[in-house]
Design a protein around this motif. Sequence first.
Motif, mmCIF file in Angstrom:
data_model
loop_
_atom_site.group_PDB
_atom_site.id
_atom_site.type_symbol
_atom_site.label_atom_id
_atom_site.label_comp_id
_atom_site.label_asym_id
_atom_site.label_seq_id
_atom_site.Cartn_x
_atom_site.Cartn_y
_atom_site.Cartn_z
ATOM 1 N N ALA A 128 51.115 39.004 37.615
ATOM 2 C CA ALA A 128 49.804 39.019 36.975
ATOM 3 C C ALA A 128 49.845 39.282 35.476
ATOM 4 C CB ALA A 128 48.913 40.065 37.652
ATOM 5 N N LEU A 165 43.048 42.550 40.473
ATOM 6 C CA LEU A 165 43.837 41.322 40.497
ATOM 7 C C LEU A 165 42.939 40.096 40.360
ATOM 8 C CD1 LEU A 165 46.775 40.402 40.715
ATOM 9 C CD2 LEU A 165 46.491 40.336 43.185
ATOM 10 N N TYR A 190 42.203 39.744 36.754
ATOM 11 C CA TYR A 190 43.364 39.196 36.046
ATOM 12 C C TYR A 190 43.427 37.687 36.227
ATOM 13 C CZ TYR A 190 44.961 44.092 36.370
ATOM 14 O OH TYR A 190 45.061 45.459 36.331
ATOM 15 N N ARG A 191 43.116 37.230 37.451
ATOM 16 C CA ARG A 191 43.140 35.785 37.725
ATOM 17 C C ARG A 191 42.125 35.059 36.836
ATOM 18 N NH1 ARG A 191 42.195 33.776 43.769
ATOM 19 N NH2 ARG A 191 40.412 35.135 43.493
ATOM 20 N N ILE A 202 48.214 32.645 38.350
ATOM 21 C CA ILE A 202 49.099 33.794 38.588
ATOM 22 C C ILE A 202 49.948 33.514 39.832
ATOM 23 C CG2 ILE A 202 49.197 36.220 39.256
ATOM 24 C CD1 ILE A 202 46.656 36.630 37.539
#
Length: 160
Positions: A74, A129, A132-133, A142
């Motif tokens: 990530a 997460l 982050y994507r 990612i």
Amino acid sequence: MQTITVDWDHPADPRPGPARDHVRDYAATGGQDGHLWHGVPTLLLTTVGRRTGRATRTPLIYTEDDARLVVAAAAWGAPAHPDWYRNLAAHPEVRVQVGPDVSPALARTAGADEREVYWPALAGLWPALDDYRTRARPTRTIPLVILEPAPRAPRPAQPR
């Protein structure tokens, strides 16, 4: 392919900061301090530098599926893949520490079907997460990395 000698027993740690502190505490205590980080399980992944040949440790959140471990490359949603992930193309042989246990593994990028299974499992552990994507798009997707136990060399027969 060039054969290199890797010093798995003396890996480099991340740059000074919280990640380095995490790695050093984890390694020094056999995972007693550091395996659970902010309430989620983490492992130490040791990869080999594609240019330097030097072993380097990285702390990563993981999920398990039987003997497989799954991590996300990530990089907090950065536009480029993290160095440790780029190193895997040149050297898929890694070392993984989960708690006190250190073992060799082979790393590979998850396929599309595997992503569908493992992304929700990792995002369930670490909801950021998904953020982050979003941040990483449209520059990159990612990758998820599957860490599978490496086959162990057979032991030589003992003399009778």
